[in-house]
Write a protein that holds these residues in place. Structure first.
Motif, PDB file in Angstrom:
ATOM      1  N   TYR B  84       0.862  -1.191   0.000  1.00 51.88           N
ATOM      2  CA  TYR B  84       0.000   0.000   0.000  1.00 51.88           C
ATOM      3  C   TYR B  84       0.887   1.226   0.000  1.00 51.88           C
ATOM      4  O   TYR B  84       1.714   1.388   0.896  1.00 51.88           O
ATOM      5  CB  TYR B  84      -0.879   0.028   1.259  1.00 51.88           C
ATOM      6  N   VAL B  85       0.714   2.077  -1.001  1.00 53.48           N
ATOM      7  CA  VAL B  85       1.424   3.353  -1.022  1.00 53.48           C
ATOM      8  C   VAL B  85       0.361   4.436  -1.111  1.00 53.48           C
ATOM      9  O   VAL B  85      -0.410   4.484  -2.074  1.00 53.48           O
ATOM     10  CB  VAL B  85       2.405   3.425  -2.209  1.00 53.48           C
ATOM     11  N   ILE B  86       0.314   5.287  -0.085  1.00 60.50           N
ATOM     12  CA  ILE B  86      -0.709   6.332  -0.050  1.00 60.50           C
ATOM     13  C   ILE B  86      -0.017   7.670  -0.282  1.00 60.50           C
ATOM     14  O   ILE B  86       0.952   8.010   0.390  1.00 60.50           O
ATOM     15  CB  ILE B  86      -1.493   6.281   1.272  1.00 60.50           C
ATOM     16  N   THR B  87      -0.506   8.385  -1.287  1.00 60.60           N
ATOM     17  CA  THR B  87       0.149   9.627  -1.681  1.00 60.60           C
ATOM     18  C   THR B  87      -0.610  10.830  -1.127  1.00 60.60           C
ATOM     19  O   THR B  87      -1.746  10.702  -0.673  1.00 60.60           O
ATOM     20  CB  THR B  87       0.255   9.720  -3.220  1.00 60.60           C
ATOM     21  N   SER B  88       0.041  12.002  -1.195  1.00 63.07           N
ATOM     22  CA  SER B  88      -0.534  13.187  -0.549  1.00 63.07           C
ATOM     23  C   SER B  88      -1.853  13.634  -1.194  1.00 63.07           C
ATOM     24  O   SER B  88      -2.616  14.372  -0.588  1.00 63.07           O
ATOM     25  CB  SER B  88       0.483  14.334  -0.556  1.00 63.07           C
ATOM     26  N   ASP B  89      -2.143  13.164  -2.418  1.00 60.69           N
ATOM     27  CA  ASP B  89      -3.448  13.490  -3.012  1.00 60.69           C
ATOM     28  C   ASP B  89      -4.545  12.553  -2.510  1.00 60.69           C
ATOM     29  O   ASP B  89      -5.670  12.573  -3.022  1.00 60.69           O
ATOM     30  CB  ASP B  89      -3.373  13.456  -4.544  1.00 60.69           C
ATOM     31  N   GLY B  90      -4.220  11.714  -1.516  1.00 58.90           N
ATOM     32  CA  GLY B  90      -5.228  10.858  -0.906  1.00 58.90           C
ATOM     33  C   GLY B  90      -5.451   9.541  -1.636  1.00 58.90           C
ATOM     34  O   GLY B  90      -6.235   8.711  -1.190  1.00 58.90           O
ATOM     35  N   LYS B  91      -4.754   9.347  -2.755  1.00 59.37           N
ATOM     36  CA  LYS B  91      -4.943   8.095  -3.509  1.00 59.37           C
ATOM     37  C   LYS B  91      -4.161   6.965  -2.858  1.00 59.37           C
ATOM     38  O   LYS B  91      -3.072   7.179  -2.333  1.00 59.37           O
ATOM     39  CB  LYS B  91      -4.419   8.281  -4.934  1.00 59.37           C
ATOM     40  N   SER B  92      -4.725   5.760  -2.896  1.00 50.23           N
ATOM     41  CA  SER B  92      -3.906   4.632  -2.472  1.00 50.23           C
ATOM     42  C   SER B  92      -3.574   3.758  -3.668  1.00 50.23           C
ATOM     43  O   SER B  92      -4.432   3.436  -4.488  1.00 50.23           O
ATOM     44  CB  SER B  92      -4.591   3.830  -1.365  1.00 50.23           C
ATOM     45  N   HIS B  93      -2.297   3.439  -3.763  1.00 47.45           N
ATOM     46  CA  HIS B  93      -1.807   2.579  -4.841  1.00 47.45           C
ATOM     47  C   HIS B  93      -1.500   1.219  -4.225  1.00 47.45           C
ATOM     48  O   HIS B  93      -0.724   1.130  -3.286  1.00 47.45           O
ATOM     49  CB  HIS B  93      -0.537   3.170  -5.453  1.00 47.45           C
ATOM     50  N   ILE B  94      -2.146   0.186  -4.762  1.00 46.57           N
ATOM     51  CA  ILE B  94      -2.022  -1.135  -4.163  1.00 46.57           C
ATOM     52  C   ILE B  94      -1.561  -2.119  -5.222  1.00 46.57           C
ATOM     53  O   ILE B  94      -2.078  -2.102  -6.347  1.00 46.57           O
ATOM     54  CB  ILE B  94      -3.382  -1.591  -3.576  1.00 46.57           C
ATOM     55  N   ASP B  95      -0.589  -2.952  -4.891  1.00 46.23           N
ATOM     56  CA  ASP B  95      -0.244  -4.031  -5.814  1.00 46.23           C
ATOM     57  C   ASP B  95       0.276  -5.243  -5.053  1.00 46.23           C
ATOM     58  O   ASP B  95       0.563  -5.175  -3.854  1.00 46.23           O
ATOM     59  CB  ASP B  95       0.765  -3.575  -6.880  1.00 46.23           C
ATOM     60  N   SER B  96       0.325  -6.363  -5.754  1.00 51.01           N
ATOM     61  CA  SER B  96       0.825  -7.605  -5.167  1.00 51.01           C
ATOM     62  C   SER B  96       1.224  -8.538  -6.305  1.00 51.01           C
ATOM     63  O   SER B  96       0.563  -9.537  -6.562  1.00 51.01           O
ATOM     64  CB  SER B  96      -0.270  -8.239  -4.299  1.00 51.01           C
ATOM     65  N   PRO B  97       2.323  -8.175  -7.035  1.00 51.03           N
ATOM     66  CA  PRO B  97       2.690  -8.988  -8.198  1.00 51.03           C
ATOM     67  C   PRO B  97       3.047 -10.419  -7.789  1.00 51.03           C
ATOM     68  O   PRO B  97       3.862 -10.615  -6.897  1.00 51.03           O
ATOM     69  CB  PRO B  97       3.907  -8.254  -8.780  1.00 51.03           C
ATOM     70  N   MET B  98       2.406 -11.394  -8.400  1.00 52.82           N
ATOM     71  CA  MET B  98       2.580 -12.818  -8.068  1.00 52.82           C
ATOM     72  C   MET B  98       2.385 -13.060  -6.569  1.00 52.82           C
ATOM     73  O   MET B  98       3.012 -13.928  -5.981  1.00 52.82           O
ATOM     74  CB  MET B  98       3.964 -13.327  -8.495  1.00 52.82           C
ATOM     75  N   GLY B  99       1.515 -12.276  -5.941  1.00 53.40           N
ATOM     76  CA  GLY B  99       1.283 -12.422  -4.513  1.00 53.40           C
ATOM     77  C   GLY B  99       2.479 -11.993  -3.676  1.00 53.40           C
ATOM     78  O   GLY B  99       2.542 -12.270  -2.490  1.00 53.40           O
TER      79      GLY B  99
END
Lengths: 156, 256
Positions: B84-99
């Motif tokens: 989880y990467v949450i940026t100052s614009d309030g968006k959350s970027h989520i990933d889990s490549p190959m788990g």
């Protein structure tokens, strides 16, 4: 009573008998409510033992001690002491009979799992000693300069 | 007593509606209930994840797949790590490549560059089966192939499973999947073969940072039980009434 009433009745009774016979043969005797309730415990009891019989693949650092004492001792006093040997060499199940040797992974990717720098506050990753893989001696295996078992030491 | 047709129908309707609501729907995670559980004889396996300690190396995912013979390159896994990467614009970027099997080695998320100066929070969340006290996956099984053991672990009987997939749909956490080789439902077993022998799970053993721990809720001296009792722990999707038994330290509200 009339035949046309009785015949279907026998048919239904025969079907029920067949169903019960098949059920008796197919459903194992240990199948039933084993545990908390019908909702959560309706199962074949011996399956619990089936799962318990599954073999371990990861044997832990203690297992390596007897045969690779030197490596275990070296690793035990280093900053990598909390990393299991099998994390880098793969599960030791069957070793040293089969496989005779565990694989040695010299890829940079192995080390980058922890050491590629990510600026993440709120995670211990941000505090780990990290490098930028594109600038820190690219293309060269890390183990050529760092001792994977004791990274705080010079490679001899 | 006089009872008009109207009042009879009214109360019958109310009673039916009330009877269809499970009591568990009204109850949320309660520490008191946990406390009542500790001290009872026997075992109730629970799990503790410390999201602040996790560095996203993915060695737990690798160990789980190899230990439990989950096809290594298939896009299925019993446990996984989310970033989880949450940026100052309030968006959350989520990933889990190959788990997260091969760790998180690049700062890019889904090929997208993120300016480090804009990151306000960023962390990793390991996930696995919650071994719920009220497992919905078990309730829906039409053949009795999945069940809860007396020590609280939900298992699948591979001989009995017909592969209908109801349980995969029923799990609110998405931890179940279809085993590509055995053609049955597959899930985390808390390494039942290991914990039954007094060993720890493969993922707990593999973790160099103690981000994962397993314990026995019925043992008041168990270090994991002590943490669950005395510190601020959270669980995932509490509102579903499944009573998950995987507890998280440092859980963020962005985590789903």
């Amino acid at each position: 009573m009339k035949n046309h009433v009785l015949r279907p009745l026998w048919l239904v009774l025969a079907a029920i008998a067949l169903l019960l016979a098949v059920r008796y043969l197919v459903v194992p005797s240990d199948f039933g409510v084993n545990g908390r309730s019908f909702t959560y415990g309706f199962h074949r009891l011996s399956n619990v033992a089936d799962w318990q019989k599954f073999p371990d693949k990861y044997l832990g650092k203690e297992y390596c001690q007897d045969c690779h004492e030197e490596k275990v001792t070296e690793n035990g006093s280093s900053k990598h002491r909390n990393i299991q040997c099998e994390n880098c060499h793969g599960p030791a199940y069957g070793h040293p009979d089969n496989p005779e040797k565990l694989p040695i992974d010299r890829s940079r990717e192995l080390c980058l799992r922890c050491h590629s720098q990510l600026p993440y506050p709120g995670s211990q990753r941000g505090q780990l000693k990290g490098i930028d893989p594109e600038r820190h001696n690219p293309g060269q295996p890390c183990a050529e300069c760092h001792n994977p078992h004791h990274p705080d030491q010079e490679v001899g | 007593m006089d009872c008009s047709r109207r009042t009879l129908l009214k109360s019958a309707c109310a009673a039916t509606a009330a009877a269809t609501l499970p009591i568990s729907a009204f109850r949320l995670f309660s520490p008191a209930e946990c406390r009542a559980e500790t001290g009872k004889p026997g075992t109730r396996w629970i799990f503790l994840v410390d999201t602040e300690k996790c560095v996203g190396c993915g060695l737990c995912v690798k160990a789980c797949k190899l230990e439990n013979e989950v096809p290594y390159d298939a896009p299925v896994t019993r446990t996984w790590v989310e970033r989880y990467v949450i940026t100052s614009d309030g968006k959350s970027h989520i990933d889990s490549p190959m788990g997260g099997r091969d760790g998180f080695t690049s700062p890019k998320i889904d090929g997208q560059e993120i300016n480090p100066k804009e990151i306000t929070k960023a962390f990793f969340v390991p996930k696995l089966c919650n071994q719920c006290d009220n497992p919905p996956c078990v309730q829906v099984c039409p053949v009795g192939a999945t069940y809860q053991t007396s020590d609280g672990v939900v298992l699948v009987d591979r001989k009995w499973c017909i592969g209908c997939g109801y349980c995969i749909m029923a799990c609110p956490y998405g931890v179940r999947f279809f085993h590509p080789e055995y053609k049955v439902a597959e899930k985390c077993t808390f390494c039942y073969h290991r914990i039954s022998k007094g060993e720890t799970t493969a993922c707990v053993q593999a973790c160099p940072f103690e981000a994962r721990k397993i314990g026995n809720l019925r043992d008041p001296d168990d270090p994991v039980t002590k943490i669950v009792m005395t510190q601020r722990v959270g669980v995932l999707k509490d509102e579903y009434g499944t009573k998950p038994q995987v507890f998280y330290l440092g859980l963020d509200r962005n985590v789903r």
